[in-house]
Design a protein around this motif. Structure first.
Motif, mmCIF file in Angstrom:
data_model
loop_
_atom_site.group_PDB
_atom_site.id
_atom_site.type_symbol
_atom_site.label_atom_id
_atom_site.label_comp_id
_atom_site.label_asym_id
_atom_site.label_seq_id
_atom_site.Cartn_x
_atom_site.Cartn_y
_atom_site.Cartn_z
ATOM 1 N N THR A 198 -26.761 8.387 34.559
ATOM 2 C CA THR A 198 -25.682 7.983 33.666
ATOM 3 C C THR A 198 -24.350 8.258 34.357
ATOM 4 O O THR A 198 -24.278 8.966 35.368
ATOM 5 C CB THR A 198 -25.730 8.751 32.341
ATOM 6 O OG1 THR A 198 -25.450 10.136 32.588
ATOM 7 C CG2 THR A 198 -27.094 8.604 31.683
ATOM 8 N N GLU A 235 -22.546 -4.402 36.399
ATOM 9 C CA GLU A 235 -22.363 -3.395 35.363
ATOM 10 C C GLU A 235 -22.212 -4.031 33.980
ATOM 11 O O GLU A 235 -22.711 -3.493 32.985
ATOM 12 C CB GLU A 235 -21.142 -2.529 35.680
ATOM 13 C CG GLU A 235 -21.358 -1.549 36.820
ATOM 14 C CD GLU A 235 -22.319 -0.422 36.447
ATOM 15 O OE1 GLU A 235 -22.356 -0.021 35.270
ATOM 16 O OE2 GLU A 235 -23.036 0.048 37.348
ATOM 17 N N VAL A 238 -25.758 -4.876 32.909
ATOM 18 C CA VAL A 238 -26.516 -3.674 32.563
ATOM 19 C C VAL A 238 -26.197 -3.221 31.145
ATOM 20 O O VAL A 238 -27.067 -2.697 30.431
ATOM 21 C CB VAL A 238 -26.205 -2.553 33.573
ATOM 22 C CG1 VAL A 238 -26.669 -1.196 33.063
ATOM 23 C CG2 VAL A 238 -26.864 -2.862 34.923
ATOM 24 N N HIS A 239 -24.964 -3.449 30.712
ATOM 25 C CA HIS A 239 -24.537 -3.004 29.389
ATOM 26 C C HIS A 239 -24.579 -4.133 28.351
ATOM 27 O O HIS A 239 -23.975 -4.031 27.278
ATOM 28 C CB HIS A 239 -23.131 -2.405 29.467
ATOM 29 C CG HIS A 239 -23.094 -1.119 30.228
ATOM 30 N ND1 HIS A 239 -22.909 -1.076 31.597
ATOM 31 C CD2 HIS A 239 -23.261 0.161 29.828
ATOM 32 C CE1 HIS A 239 -22.956 0.188 31.999
ATOM 33 N NE2 HIS A 239 -23.162 0.957 30.948
ATOM 34 N N TRP A 267 -16.285 1.186 33.642
ATOM 35 C CA TRP A 267 -16.704 1.155 35.050
ATOM 36 C C TRP A 267 -15.521 1.467 35.965
ATOM 37 O O TRP A 267 -15.635 2.247 36.912
ATOM 38 C CB TRP A 267 -17.320 -0.199 35.379
ATOM 39 C CG TRP A 267 -17.624 -0.438 36.833
ATOM 40 C CD1 TRP A 267 -17.106 -1.416 37.627
ATOM 41 C CD2 TRP A 267 -18.524 0.308 37.675
ATOM 42 N NE1 TRP A 267 -17.623 -1.331 38.892
ATOM 43 C CE2 TRP A 267 -18.500 -0.288 38.962
ATOM 44 C CE3 TRP A 267 -19.348 1.418 37.459
ATOM 45 C CZ2 TRP A 267 -19.254 0.202 40.025
ATOM 46 C CZ3 TRP A 267 -20.108 1.900 38.534
ATOM 47 C CH2 TRP A 267 -20.059 1.287 39.786
ATOM 48 N N ARG A 333 -25.082 3.943 34.784
ATOM 49 C CA ARG A 333 -24.821 3.277 33.514
ATOM 50 C C ARG A 333 -24.473 4.283 32.425
ATOM 51 O O ARG A 333 -24.705 5.480 32.587
ATOM 52 C CB ARG A 333 -26.057 2.493 33.096
ATOM 53 C CG ARG A 333 -27.298 3.388 32.913
ATOM 54 C CD ARG A 333 -28.587 2.598 33.075
ATOM 55 N NE ARG A 333 -28.653 1.970 34.385
ATOM 56 C CZ ARG A 333 -29.284 0.828 34.620
ATOM 57 N NH1 ARG A 333 -29.912 0.202 33.642
ATOM 58 N NH2 ARG A 333 -29.299 0.300 35.836
ATOM 59 N N ALA A 337 -26.866 2.130 27.592
ATOM 60 C CA ALA A 337 -27.115 0.831 28.236
ATOM 61 C C ALA A 337 -28.556 0.379 28.034
ATOM 62 O O ALA A 337 -29.491 1.158 28.229
ATOM 63 C CB ALA A 337 -26.793 0.914 29.723
ATOM 64 N N THR A 341 -29.812 -5.405 35.763
ATOM 65 C CA THR A 341 -28.913 -6.046 36.716
ATOM 66 C C THR A 341 -29.236 -7.533 36.856
ATOM 67 O O THR A 341 -30.333 -7.982 36.556
ATOM 68 C CB THR A 341 -29.007 -5.387 38.100
ATOM 69 O OG1 THR A 341 -30.379 -5.393 38.533
ATOM 70 C CG2 THR A 341 -28.484 -3.968 38.076
#
Length: 476
Positions: A198, A235, A238-239, A267, A333, A337, A341
Protein backbone atom coordinates in the motif's frame (compact mmCIF):
# COMPACT_ATOMS: atom_id res chain seq x y z
CA UNK A 1 -12.99 15.96 -50.81
CA UNK A 2 -11.62 12.69 -49.42
CA UNK A 3 -8.06 13.75 -50.30
CA UNK A 4 -8.58 17.12 -48.59
CA UNK A 5 -9.79 15.41 -45.40
CA UNK A 6 -6.78 13.09 -45.36
CA UNK A 7 -4.38 15.99 -45.77
CA UNK A 8 -6.11 17.90 -42.94
CA UNK A 9 -6.01 14.81 -40.73
CA UNK A 10 -2.29 14.34 -41.38
CA UNK A 11 -1.58 17.97 -40.52
CA UNK A 12 -3.48 17.73 -37.21
CA UNK A 13 -1.67 14.52 -36.30
CA UNK A 14 1.69 16.06 -37.10
CA UNK A 15 0.93 19.02 -34.83
CA UNK A 16 -0.13 16.75 -31.96
CA UNK A 17 2.95 14.59 -32.38
CA UNK A 18 5.21 17.62 -32.44
CA UNK A 19 3.61 18.74 -29.19
CA UNK A 20 4.68 15.47 -27.62
CA UNK A 21 8.27 15.46 -28.80
CA UNK A 22 7.76 12.71 -31.35
CA UNK A 23 11.44 11.99 -31.91
CA UNK A 24 13.51 11.31 -34.98
CA UNK A 25 12.58 12.19 -38.52
CA UNK A 26 10.78 9.44 -40.37
CA UNK A 27 12.68 7.20 -42.73
CA UNK A 28 11.88 6.97 -46.44
CA UNK A 29 8.62 5.24 -47.26
CA UNK A 30 8.52 1.87 -49.03
CA UNK A 31 5.92 1.17 -51.66
CA UNK A 32 2.95 -1.04 -50.88
CA UNK A 33 2.61 -2.57 -54.34
CA UNK A 34 3.37 -6.23 -55.01
CA UNK A 35 7.08 -6.75 -55.58
CA UNK A 36 9.00 -9.91 -56.42
CA UNK A 37 12.52 -8.54 -56.06
CA UNK A 38 14.87 -11.04 -54.41
CA UNK A 39 16.98 -8.41 -52.65
CA UNK A 40 15.70 -7.50 -49.17
CA UNK A 41 15.56 -3.84 -48.17
CA UNK A 42 17.98 -2.36 -45.67
CA UNK A 43 17.03 -3.02 -42.06
CA UNK A 44 18.16 -1.67 -38.70
CA UNK A 45 18.17 -5.19 -37.26
CA UNK A 46 21.39 -7.12 -36.76
CA UNK A 47 19.54 -10.19 -38.04
CA UNK A 48 19.89 -10.65 -41.80
CA UNK A 49 16.57 -11.10 -43.62
CA UNK A 50 16.21 -14.34 -45.55
CA UNK A 51 16.07 -13.88 -49.36
CA UNK A 52 12.72 -13.46 -51.07
CA UNK A 53 11.65 -16.48 -53.15
CA UNK A 54 10.94 -15.81 -56.81
CA UNK A 55 7.26 -15.31 -57.51
CA UNK A 56 6.27 -14.57 -53.92
CA UNK A 57 4.16 -11.55 -53.00
CA UNK A 58 5.89 -8.94 -50.88
CA UNK A 59 4.16 -7.77 -47.71
CA UNK A 60 5.56 -4.56 -46.23
CA UNK A 61 5.66 -4.40 -42.43
CA UNK A 62 6.60 -1.24 -40.53
CA UNK A 63 7.73 -1.71 -36.94
CA UNK A 64 9.21 0.52 -34.26
CA UNK A 65 11.08 -1.80 -31.88
CA UNK A 66 14.85 -1.34 -31.84
CA UNK A 67 17.89 -3.08 -30.37
CA UNK A 68 17.50 -6.65 -29.17
CA UNK A 69 13.70 -6.61 -29.45
CA UNK A 70 13.97 -5.37 -33.03
CA UNK A 71 16.27 -8.29 -33.76
CA UNK A 72 13.65 -10.70 -32.44
CA UNK A 73 11.04 -9.05 -34.67
CA UNK A 74 13.25 -9.86 -37.66
CA UNK A 75 13.71 -13.41 -36.40
CA UNK A 76 9.92 -13.85 -36.27
CA UNK A 77 9.72 -12.46 -39.82
CA UNK A 78 12.43 -14.88 -40.96
CA UNK A 79 10.63 -17.81 -39.35
CA UNK A 80 7.46 -16.91 -41.22
CA UNK A 81 9.22 -16.42 -44.55
CA UNK A 82 10.91 -19.80 -44.19
CA UNK A 83 7.63 -21.50 -43.29
CA UNK A 84 6.04 -20.90 -46.71
CA UNK A 85 6.84 -19.44 -50.15
CA UNK A 86 3.61 -17.72 -51.17
CA UNK A 87 4.25 -14.48 -49.27
CA UNK A 88 7.37 -12.61 -48.25
CA UNK A 89 7.24 -10.16 -45.34
CA UNK A 90 9.71 -7.30 -45.53
CA UNK A 91 10.32 -5.67 -42.16
CA UNK A 92 11.08 -1.95 -42.31
CA UNK A 93 12.34 -0.37 -39.09
CA UNK A 94 10.90 3.08 -38.27
CA UNK A 95 13.15 4.22 -35.38
CA UNK A 96 10.49 4.28 -32.63
CA UNK A 97 6.80 3.92 -31.84
CA UNK A 98 6.27 7.66 -32.20
CA UNK A 99 8.06 7.77 -35.54
CA UNK A 100 6.05 4.84 -36.87
CA UNK A 101 2.74 6.52 -36.07
CA UNK A 102 4.07 9.87 -37.27
CA UNK A 103 5.15 8.41 -40.60
CA UNK A 104 1.92 6.49 -41.07
CA UNK A 105 -0.19 9.60 -40.61
CA UNK A 106 2.14 11.71 -42.75
CA UNK A 107 1.69 9.12 -45.54
CA UNK A 108 -2.12 9.21 -45.50
CA UNK A 109 -2.42 11.85 -48.20
CA UNK A 110 -0.06 10.03 -50.59
CA UNK A 111 -1.54 6.63 -49.66
CA UNK A 112 2.02 5.30 -49.58
CA UNK A 113 1.22 2.94 -46.70
CA UNK A 114 2.53 -0.46 -45.56
CA UNK A 115 0.45 -3.63 -45.57
CA UNK A 116 1.06 -4.18 -41.84
CA UNK A 117 2.06 -1.63 -39.23
CA UNK A 118 2.98 -2.01 -35.57
CA UNK A 119 1.30 0.79 -33.58
CA UNK A 120 1.58 1.27 -29.86
CA UNK A 121 -1.42 1.07 -27.56
CA UNK A 122 -2.35 4.76 -27.36
CA UNK A 123 -2.43 5.09 -31.15
CA UNK A 124 -5.55 2.90 -31.34
CA UNK A 125 -8.20 5.61 -31.82
CA UNK A 126 -6.04 7.42 -34.35
CA UNK A 127 -5.68 4.29 -36.43
CA UNK A 128 -9.42 3.70 -36.39
CA UNK A 129 -10.02 7.30 -37.45
CA UNK A 130 -7.76 6.98 -40.50
CA UNK A 131 -10.34 4.62 -42.05
CA UNK A 132 -7.38 2.98 -43.77
CA UNK A 133 -7.46 -0.29 -41.85
CA UNK A 134 -9.18 -3.66 -41.96
CA UNK A 135 -10.49 -4.56 -38.49
CA UNK A 136 -9.06 -7.88 -37.36
CA UNK A 137 -12.50 -8.89 -36.10
CA UNK A 138 -13.84 -8.82 -39.67
CA UNK A 139 -11.22 -11.37 -40.74
CA UNK A 140 -11.76 -13.45 -37.60
CA UNK A 141 -15.49 -13.62 -38.33
CA UNK A 142 -14.93 -14.41 -41.99
CA UNK A 143 -12.57 -17.29 -41.20
CA UNK A 144 -14.48 -18.54 -38.14
CA UNK A 145 -11.49 -18.00 -35.84
CA UNK A 146 -13.25 -16.72 -32.73
CA UNK A 147 -11.49 -19.47 -30.79
CA UNK A 148 -8.22 -17.62 -31.42
CA UNK A 149 -9.68 -14.41 -29.98
CA UNK A 150 -11.12 -16.29 -27.00
CA UNK A 151 -7.61 -17.61 -26.27
CA UNK A 152 -6.13 -14.10 -26.02
CA UNK A 153 -5.13 -12.94 -22.54
CA UNK A 154 -8.25 -11.05 -21.34
CA UNK A 155 -6.37 -7.94 -20.21
CA UNK A 156 -4.62 -7.76 -23.58
CA UNK A 157 -7.69 -8.52 -25.68
CA UNK A 158 -9.75 -5.91 -23.84
CA UNK A 159 -7.38 -3.07 -24.70
CA UNK A 160 -7.69 -3.50 -28.45
CA UNK A 161 -11.42 -4.23 -28.39
CA UNK A 162 -13.61 -1.14 -28.86
CA UNK A 163 -17.36 -1.36 -29.10
CA UNK A 164 -17.10 -5.15 -29.03
CA UNK A 165 -14.79 -5.28 -32.07
CA UNK A 166 -11.12 -6.33 -32.06
CA UNK A 167 -9.50 -3.77 -34.35
CA UNK A 168 -5.88 -4.92 -34.28
CA UNK A 169 -4.02 -8.03 -33.21
CA UNK A 170 -1.97 -7.71 -30.03
CA UNK A 171 1.71 -8.47 -30.58
CA UNK A 172 4.05 -7.20 -27.88
CA UNK A 173 2.27 -6.63 -24.58
CA UNK A 174 3.54 -5.64 -21.14
CA UNK A 175 2.43 -4.06 -17.89
CA UNK A 176 4.07 -1.90 -15.23
CA UNK A 177 5.48 -3.40 -12.03
CA UNK A 178 7.50 -2.42 -8.98
CA UNK A 179 11.11 -3.61 -9.18
CA UNK A 180 13.06 -3.89 -5.93
CA UNK A 181 16.27 -5.24 -4.47
CA UNK A 182 15.46 -8.30 -2.35
CA UNK A 183 18.80 -8.05 -0.57
CA UNK A 184 18.08 -4.48 0.51
CA UNK A 185 14.65 -5.57 1.72
CA UNK A 186 16.15 -8.40 3.77
CA UNK A 187 18.72 -6.06 5.31
CA UNK A 188 15.94 -3.63 6.27
CA UNK A 189 13.80 -6.34 7.82
CA UNK A 190 11.20 -6.18 5.04
CA UNK A 191 9.47 -9.15 3.43
CA UNK A 192 11.08 -9.76 0.00
CA UNK A 193 8.21 -12.05 -1.01
CA UNK A 194 5.41 -9.56 -0.39
CA UNK A 195 3.62 -8.83 -3.68
CA UNK A 196 1.26 -5.98 -2.76
CA UNK A 197 2.35 -2.79 -1.02
CA UNK A 198 0.00 0.00 0.00
CA UNK A 199 1.04 3.65 -0.22
CA UNK A 200 1.49 3.84 3.55
CA UNK A 201 3.54 0.64 3.56
CA UNK A 202 5.71 1.98 0.75
CA UNK A 203 6.37 5.20 2.66
CA UNK A 204 7.40 3.23 5.74
CA UNK A 205 9.53 0.82 3.70
CA UNK A 206 11.31 3.71 1.98
CA UNK A 207 12.30 5.10 5.37
CA UNK A 208 13.79 1.74 6.42
CA UNK A 209 15.57 1.26 3.08
CA UNK A 210 17.23 4.69 3.05
CA UNK A 211 20.81 4.68 4.32
CA UNK A 212 22.72 7.82 5.25
CA UNK A 213 26.37 8.37 6.07
CA UNK A 214 27.73 10.32 9.03
CA UNK A 215 27.21 13.62 7.21
CA UNK A 216 23.55 12.82 6.59
CA UNK A 217 23.99 12.19 2.87
CA UNK A 218 21.98 9.28 1.52
CA UNK A 219 24.14 6.45 0.17
CA UNK A 220 20.96 4.60 -0.77
CA UNK A 221 17.39 5.87 -1.02
CA UNK A 222 14.22 3.87 -0.81
CA UNK A 223 12.79 4.77 -4.24
CA UNK A 224 14.13 6.05 -7.56
CA UNK A 225 11.39 7.25 -9.90
CA UNK A 226 10.83 9.29 -13.02
CA UNK A 227 7.97 11.09 -14.74
CA UNK A 228 6.04 8.81 -17.10
CA UNK A 229 2.30 9.24 -17.69
CA UNK A 230 1.86 5.52 -18.41
CA UNK A 231 2.48 4.85 -14.72
CA UNK A 232 -0.15 7.47 -13.87
CA UNK A 233 -2.60 5.69 -16.19
CA UNK A 234 -1.79 2.38 -14.50
CA UNK A 235 -2.53 3.81 -11.07
CA UNK A 236 -5.89 5.13 -12.23
CA UNK A 237 -6.81 1.66 -13.49
CA UNK A 238 -5.67 -0.03 -10.28
CA UNK A 239 -8.08 2.21 -8.38
CA UNK A 240 -10.99 1.62 -10.80
CA UNK A 241 -11.05 5.21 -11.99
CA UNK A 242 -12.02 6.32 -15.47
CA UNK A 243 -9.49 8.37 -17.38
CA UNK A 244 -12.10 9.77 -19.76
CA UNK A 245 -15.85 9.78 -20.29
CA UNK A 246 -17.83 7.96 -21.46
CA UNK A 247 -16.44 4.59 -20.39
CA UNK A 248 -12.81 5.39 -21.27
CA UNK A 249 -13.83 5.64 -24.93
CA UNK A 250 -14.85 1.98 -24.98
CA UNK A 251 -18.53 2.29 -25.93
CA UNK A 252 -18.33 5.51 -27.94
CA UNK A 253 -15.78 8.21 -28.71
CA UNK A 254 -14.17 9.77 -25.61
CA UNK A 255 -15.40 13.34 -25.11
CA UNK A 256 -14.06 14.45 -21.72
CA UNK A 257 -11.02 13.66 -19.57
CA UNK A 258 -11.58 13.28 -15.83
CA UNK A 259 -8.22 12.02 -14.55
CA UNK A 260 -7.99 14.87 -12.00
CA UNK A 261 -9.88 12.71 -9.50
CA UNK A 262 -8.66 11.70 -6.05
CA UNK A 263 -6.57 8.62 -7.03
CA UNK A 264 -4.54 10.70 -9.49
CA UNK A 265 -3.98 13.37 -6.86
CA UNK A 266 -2.92 10.77 -4.29
CA UNK A 267 -0.39 9.19 -6.68
CA UNK A 268 1.33 12.55 -7.18
CA UNK A 269 1.19 13.30 -3.46
CA UNK A 270 2.79 9.93 -2.66
CA UNK A 271 5.77 10.82 -4.81
CA UNK A 272 6.02 14.26 -3.23
CA UNK A 273 5.99 12.72 0.28
CA UNK A 274 8.83 10.37 -0.68
CA UNK A 275 10.87 13.32 -1.89
CA UNK A 276 10.05 15.48 1.11
CA UNK A 277 11.07 12.66 3.44
CA UNK A 278 14.44 12.39 1.74
CA UNK A 279 13.73 8.76 0.87
CA UNK A 280 13.54 9.08 -2.92
CA UNK A 281 15.32 10.45 -5.96
CA UNK A 282 13.37 11.98 -8.87
CA UNK A 283 14.91 11.89 -12.34
CA UNK A 284 12.30 13.75 -14.40
CA UNK A 285 10.62 12.97 -17.72
CA UNK A 286 13.60 11.32 -19.40
CA UNK A 287 14.90 9.57 -16.32
CA UNK A 288 13.82 5.95 -16.82
CA UNK A 289 17.33 4.65 -17.54
CA UNK A 290 18.84 6.63 -14.67
CA UNK A 291 16.22 5.34 -12.24
CA UNK A 292 16.81 1.72 -13.26
CA UNK A 293 20.57 2.25 -13.01
CA UNK A 294 20.09 3.57 -9.47
CA UNK A 295 18.39 0.31 -8.49
CA UNK A 296 20.93 -1.90 -10.25
CA UNK A 297 23.92 -0.12 -8.69
CA UNK A 298 22.50 -0.14 -5.17
CA UNK A 299 21.77 3.58 -5.01
CA UNK A 300 18.05 2.89 -4.64
CA UNK A 301 16.03 -0.11 -3.49
CA UNK A 302 12.83 0.37 -5.55
CA UNK A 303 11.81 1.67 -8.96
CA UNK A 304 8.87 1.27 -11.37
CA UNK A 305 9.14 -0.01 -14.92
CA UNK A 306 7.70 -2.36 -17.53
CA UNK A 307 7.85 -6.12 -16.99
CA UNK A 308 9.32 -6.27 -20.49
CA UNK A 309 12.55 -4.96 -18.91
CA UNK A 310 12.83 -7.91 -16.50
CA UNK A 311 15.59 -9.75 -18.38
CA UNK A 312 17.63 -6.56 -18.63
CA UNK A 313 17.32 -6.01 -14.87
CA UNK A 314 18.25 -9.60 -14.01
CA UNK A 315 21.11 -9.85 -16.50
CA UNK A 316 22.57 -6.45 -15.54
CA UNK A 317 22.40 -7.32 -11.84
CA UNK A 318 24.40 -10.48 -12.55
CA UNK A 319 26.98 -8.56 -14.58
CA UNK A 320 27.32 -6.12 -11.68
CA UNK A 321 28.38 -8.94 -9.37
CA UNK A 322 25.02 -10.12 -8.07
CA UNK A 323 24.84 -7.64 -5.18
CA UNK A 324 21.30 -6.75 -6.25
CA UNK A 325 18.74 -9.55 -6.16
CA UNK A 326 15.94 -8.39 -8.47
CA UNK A 327 12.40 -8.80 -7.15
CA UNK A 328 9.07 -7.84 -8.69
CA UNK A 329 5.86 -6.75 -6.98
CA UNK A 330 2.54 -5.18 -7.99
CA UNK A 331 2.41 -1.42 -8.40
CA UNK A 332 1.70 0.20 -5.01
CA UNK A 333 -1.88 1.15 -4.25
CA UNK A 334 -4.31 2.47 -1.69
CA UNK A 335 -5.68 -0.11 0.75
CA UNK A 336 -9.12 0.12 -0.85
CA UNK A 337 -7.92 -0.46 -4.44
CA UNK A 338 -9.89 -3.17 -6.26
CA UNK A 339 -8.63 -2.87 -9.84
CA UNK A 340 -5.71 -4.15 -11.88
CA UNK A 341 -3.08 -2.67 -14.14
CA UNK A 342 -3.61 -2.08 -17.85
CA UNK A 343 -1.33 -3.33 -20.57
CA UNK A 344 1.17 -1.46 -22.68
CA UNK A 345 3.05 -2.34 -25.84
CA UNK A 346 1.78 -2.49 -29.40
CA UNK A 347 -0.42 -4.35 -31.85
CA UNK A 348 -0.44 -5.21 -35.55
CA UNK A 349 -2.79 -3.42 -37.96
CA UNK A 350 -3.68 -4.47 -41.50
CA UNK A 351 -4.20 -1.61 -43.94
CA UNK A 352 -6.80 -1.66 -46.69
CA UNK A 353 -4.17 -0.65 -49.26
CA UNK A 354 -2.20 -2.75 -51.70
CA UNK A 355 -3.62 -5.71 -53.57
CA UNK A 356 -6.15 -8.19 -52.25
CA UNK A 357 -3.37 -10.77 -52.24
CA UNK A 358 -1.20 -8.52 -50.06
CA UNK A 359 -4.05 -8.07 -47.59
CA UNK A 360 -4.44 -11.85 -47.37
CA UNK A 361 -0.68 -12.19 -46.94
CA UNK A 362 -0.74 -9.64 -44.11
CA UNK A 363 -3.46 -11.64 -42.36
CA UNK A 364 -1.51 -14.87 -42.90
CA UNK A 365 1.57 -13.38 -41.23
CA UNK A 366 -0.46 -12.10 -38.29
CA UNK A 367 -1.97 -15.53 -37.76
CA UNK A 368 1.57 -16.95 -37.73
CA UNK A 369 2.76 -14.30 -35.26
CA UNK A 370 -0.08 -15.18 -32.88
CA UNK A 371 0.48 -18.95 -32.92
CA UNK A 372 1.24 -20.10 -29.41
CA UNK A 373 4.69 -21.46 -30.30
CA UNK A 374 5.58 -18.16 -31.98
CA UNK A 375 4.35 -16.29 -28.92
CA UNK A 376 6.47 -18.44 -26.61
CA UNK A 377 9.52 -17.76 -28.80
CA UNK A 378 8.68 -14.03 -28.74
CA UNK A 379 8.07 -13.87 -24.99
CA UNK A 380 11.06 -16.04 -24.07
CA UNK A 381 13.40 -13.85 -26.08
CA UNK A 382 12.00 -10.40 -25.25
CA UNK A 383 10.21 -10.40 -21.89
CA UNK A 384 6.83 -9.40 -23.29
CA UNK A 385 3.72 -11.20 -22.02
CA UNK A 386 2.43 -13.95 -24.36
CA UNK A 387 -0.87 -12.89 -25.85
CA UNK A 388 -2.22 -16.47 -25.94
CA UNK A 389 -3.43 -18.23 -22.79
CA UNK A 390 -2.55 -21.61 -24.29
CA UNK A 391 1.09 -20.53 -24.67
CA UNK A 392 1.60 -21.24 -20.97
CA UNK A 393 0.97 -24.94 -21.61
CA UNK A 394 4.09 -25.29 -23.74
CA UNK A 395 7.28 -26.59 -22.05
CA UNK A 396 9.34 -23.69 -23.40
CA UNK A 397 7.12 -21.19 -21.59
CA UNK A 398 7.20 -23.22 -18.40
CA UNK A 399 11.00 -23.23 -18.64
CA UNK A 400 11.04 -19.43 -19.11
CA UNK A 401 8.85 -18.95 -16.02
CA UNK A 402 11.14 -21.24 -14.06
CA UNK A 403 14.17 -19.19 -15.09
CA UNK A 404 12.45 -15.86 -14.43
CA UNK A 405 9.88 -16.51 -11.65
CA UNK A 406 9.44 -12.75 -11.20
CA UNK A 407 7.53 -12.78 -14.49
CA UNK A 408 4.63 -14.61 -12.86
CA UNK A 409 3.95 -11.57 -10.66
CA UNK A 410 3.17 -9.47 -13.72
CA UNK A 411 0.86 -12.17 -15.07
CA UNK A 412 -0.93 -12.39 -11.72
CA UNK A 413 -1.25 -8.61 -11.62
CA UNK A 414 -3.09 -8.30 -14.97
CA UNK A 415 -5.39 -11.13 -13.86
CA UNK A 416 -6.03 -9.68 -10.40
CA UNK A 417 -9.46 -8.25 -11.24
CA UNK A 418 -12.16 -8.81 -13.87
CA UNK A 419 -11.82 -6.77 -17.05
CA UNK A 420 -13.94 -3.62 -17.11
CA UNK A 421 -13.93 -0.14 -18.66
CA UNK A 422 -11.61 1.15 -15.93
CA UNK A 423 -8.78 -1.29 -16.53
CA UNK A 424 -9.22 -1.83 -20.27
CA UNK A 425 -7.37 1.46 -20.74
CA UNK A 426 -8.38 4.81 -22.22
CA UNK A 427 -8.92 5.06 -25.98
CA UNK A 428 -8.91 8.55 -27.45
CA UNK A 429 -7.39 10.34 -30.39
CA UNK A 430 -5.08 12.74 -28.56
CA UNK A 431 -3.49 10.48 -25.94
CA UNK A 432 0.00 11.42 -27.10
CA UNK A 433 -0.65 15.05 -26.22
CA UNK A 434 -2.41 14.08 -22.99
CA UNK A 435 0.61 12.13 -21.76
CA UNK A 436 2.68 15.23 -22.31
CA UNK A 437 0.24 17.35 -20.28
CA UNK A 438 0.16 14.82 -17.43
CA UNK A 439 3.95 14.64 -17.32
CA UNK A 440 4.21 18.43 -17.29
CA UNK A 441 1.70 18.58 -14.44
CA UNK A 442 3.58 15.93 -12.47
CA UNK A 443 6.91 17.65 -12.95
CA UNK A 444 5.49 21.06 -12.06
CA UNK A 445 4.14 19.68 -8.79
CA UNK A 446 7.16 17.60 -7.82
CA UNK A 447 9.60 20.44 -8.53
CA UNK A 448 7.54 23.01 -6.64
CA UNK A 449 6.35 25.12 -9.58
CA UNK A 450 2.75 24.32 -8.69
CA UNK A 451 1.73 24.15 -5.04
CA UNK A 452 -0.87 21.38 -5.17
CA UNK A 453 -1.33 18.14 -7.08
CA UNK A 454 -5.00 18.98 -7.62
CA UNK A 455 -4.17 22.29 -9.29
CA UNK A 456 -1.55 20.65 -11.48
CA UNK A 457 -3.95 17.94 -12.67
CA UNK A 458 -6.81 20.41 -13.14
CA UNK A 459 -4.57 22.31 -15.55
CA UNK A 460 -3.61 19.11 -17.37
CA UNK A 461 -7.26 18.09 -17.72
CA UNK A 462 -8.23 21.47 -19.18
CA UNK A 463 -5.43 21.33 -21.75
CA UNK A 464 -6.30 17.73 -22.56
CA UNK A 465 -9.99 18.51 -23.08
CA UNK A 466 -9.22 21.52 -25.28
CA UNK A 467 -7.00 19.28 -27.39
CA UNK A 468 -9.60 16.50 -27.46
CA UNK A 469 -12.34 18.89 -28.60
CA UNK A 470 -10.15 19.97 -31.50
CA UNK A 471 -9.28 16.39 -32.43
CA UNK A 472 -12.87 15.14 -32.26
CA UNK A 473 -14.16 18.07 -34.30
CA UNK A 474 -11.86 17.01 -37.11
CA UNK A 475 -12.57 13.28 -36.88
CA UNK A 476 -16.30 12.73 -36.53
Amino acid sequence: MRSTKLILFAIIIAILLAGCGGGNAPASSPTSSANTSSKPAATASAITPVPQPAGSTKITFWYGLSGHNGDVVQEVINKYNQSQKKYYVEGVFQSSYDDTLNKFNASLASQDLPNIVQIYDIGTQRMIDTKQIIPIQDLVNRDHLQSLVDDLEPAIRSYYTIGGKLYSMPFNSSTAVMYFDKNAFRDAGLDPNKKIWTYDELLQAAQKLTKKDASGKASRVGVAFYDYAWLFEEEMAVHNQLYAQPDNGRTQRATKYIFNSNPGVQWLELQKKLLSNGTALYYGVNGANTASAALLTGKAAITFDSIASLRTYVDTAKKNGGKVDVGVAYLPRQTSAQGRTIIGGASLWITNKGTKEQQEGAWDFIKFATQKDTQVFWSSNTGYVPIRLSAYDLPEMKEALSKYPQFQVAIDQIRAAPTNYYNAGCVSGNMLAVRNYVQQATDDYLTGHVSSAQTALDTAVKKSNDSLDEYNASNQ
